[in-house]
Design an enzyme around this catalytic site. Sequence first.
Site, mmCIF file in Angstrom:
data_model
loop_
_atom_site.group_PDB
_atom_site.id
_atom_site.type_symbol
_atom_site.label_atom_id
_atom_site.label_comp_id
_atom_site.label_asym_id
_atom_site.label_seq_id
_atom_site.Cartn_x
_atom_site.Cartn_y
_atom_site.Cartn_z
ATOM 1 N N ASP A 37 0.846 -1.196 0.000
ATOM 2 C CA ASP A 37 0.000 0.000 0.000
ATOM 3 C C ASP A 37 0.875 1.237 0.000
ATOM 4 O OD1 ASP A 37 -2.527 1.526 0.361
ATOM 5 O OD2 ASP A 37 -1.641 2.053 2.281
ATOM 6 N N GLU A 121 -1.608 -1.185 -5.760
ATOM 7 C CA GLU A 121 -2.787 -0.421 -6.160
ATOM 8 C C GLU A 121 -2.666 0.002 -7.619
ATOM 9 O OE1 GLU A 121 -3.571 2.309 -2.365
ATOM 10 O OE2 GLU A 121 -1.491 2.115 -2.980
ATOM 11 N N CYS A 185 -12.373 -3.443 6.594
ATOM 12 C CA CYS A 185 -11.711 -4.172 7.670
ATOM 13 C C CYS A 185 -11.175 -5.479 7.117
ATOM 14 C CB CYS A 185 -12.710 -4.439 8.799
ATOM 15 S SG CYS A 185 -12.047 -5.531 10.074
ATOM 16 N N CYS A 204 -11.929 -1.074 13.375
ATOM 17 C CA CYS A 204 -13.191 -1.450 12.728
ATOM 18 C C CYS A 204 -14.387 -1.103 13.622
ATOM 19 C CB CYS A 204 -13.189 -2.938 12.412
ATOM 20 S SG CYS A 204 -14.709 -3.486 11.624
ATOM 21 N N CYS A 207 -16.292 -4.807 14.157
ATOM 22 C CA CYS A 207 -15.752 -5.916 14.963
ATOM 23 C C CYS A 207 -14.656 -5.485 15.939
ATOM 24 C CB CYS A 207 -15.233 -7.033 14.060
ATOM 25 S SG CYS A 207 -13.603 -6.705 13.321
ATOM 26 N N ASP A 214 -2.269 1.607 7.193
ATOM 27 C CA ASP A 214 -1.657 1.265 5.905
ATOM 28 C C ASP A 214 -1.445 -0.245 5.770
ATOM 29 O OD1 ASP A 214 -1.584 3.895 4.949
ATOM 30 O OD2 ASP A 214 0.306 4.315 5.971
HETATM 31 ZN ZN ZN Z 1 -14.048 -5.666 11.314
#
Ligand code: ZN
Length: 253
Positions: A37, A121, A185, A204, A207, A214
């Site tokens: 990334d 990417e 996530c 997240c 969760c 990154d």
């Molecule tokens: Zn999650």
Amino acid sequence: MKSFRVTRDRGRRWHVAFAAIPEPIPAPGTGDVVGVDRGIAVSAALSTGDLLNVPVLREAEAKRLVRLQRKLARAARGSNRRARVKAAIAKLKARETDRRRDWVERTSTGLARDFDVIGVEDLKIKNMTRSARGSIDAPERNVRAKSGLNRAILAAGWGQLVERLEHKAPGRVVKVDPRYTSRTCNACGHVAGESRESQAVFRCVACGHQANADVNAARNIRDTAVGHTVAARRGSGLPGPVNREPQPVLLPA
Ligand SMILES: [Zn+2]
């Protein structure tokens, strides 16, 4: 050897670039896939958790550059002093270019040697979505960038890294759509801009999974690249041959 190109850089050094095609680096054959990334705080984050930085000028060098640029602004046009200051600036900038090139070579060789598939990417898509990414995805991402100059250097390093990866690992570089990589996530797949707590932290909202932002993005890139690889085995095809540009090599003094 079909052709070569001779150039002189800003530091007044001569370079000769041969259009020799580097031998591709053999895949390790382990089945290992890595996602890379592009970041701002760090130049590149790997799905392994490693954070990589394109070398820039050291602090003392950067200060010297600023001083020289001020001197240049004051120096009279056509003066010897102006020419001397210009040459000193060019030398500093050439040093930075050398460091970046060296970093690109070492990093691309390492990735090509250690992983069968390298997910990155797709910048063509990324550039189209850049503004949305800045405002919705991670508002401080662009604001935090120190200067236009730094951004340009990082961007140049990234472009060169991807180009050299394609030379060294032909057919093993998979470009993925970067649109959701930074707000998905990696643990549960939930997509939410709010999960990108800050430039550095991903947490997240569904969760609670927490990771370096990154690295979380790099893991999503890796997983998407794996998906592409599976699709390719079913017959959709891996990336085709790439253009090979002559690579400048510094002549020994
Ligand atoms: Zn999650």
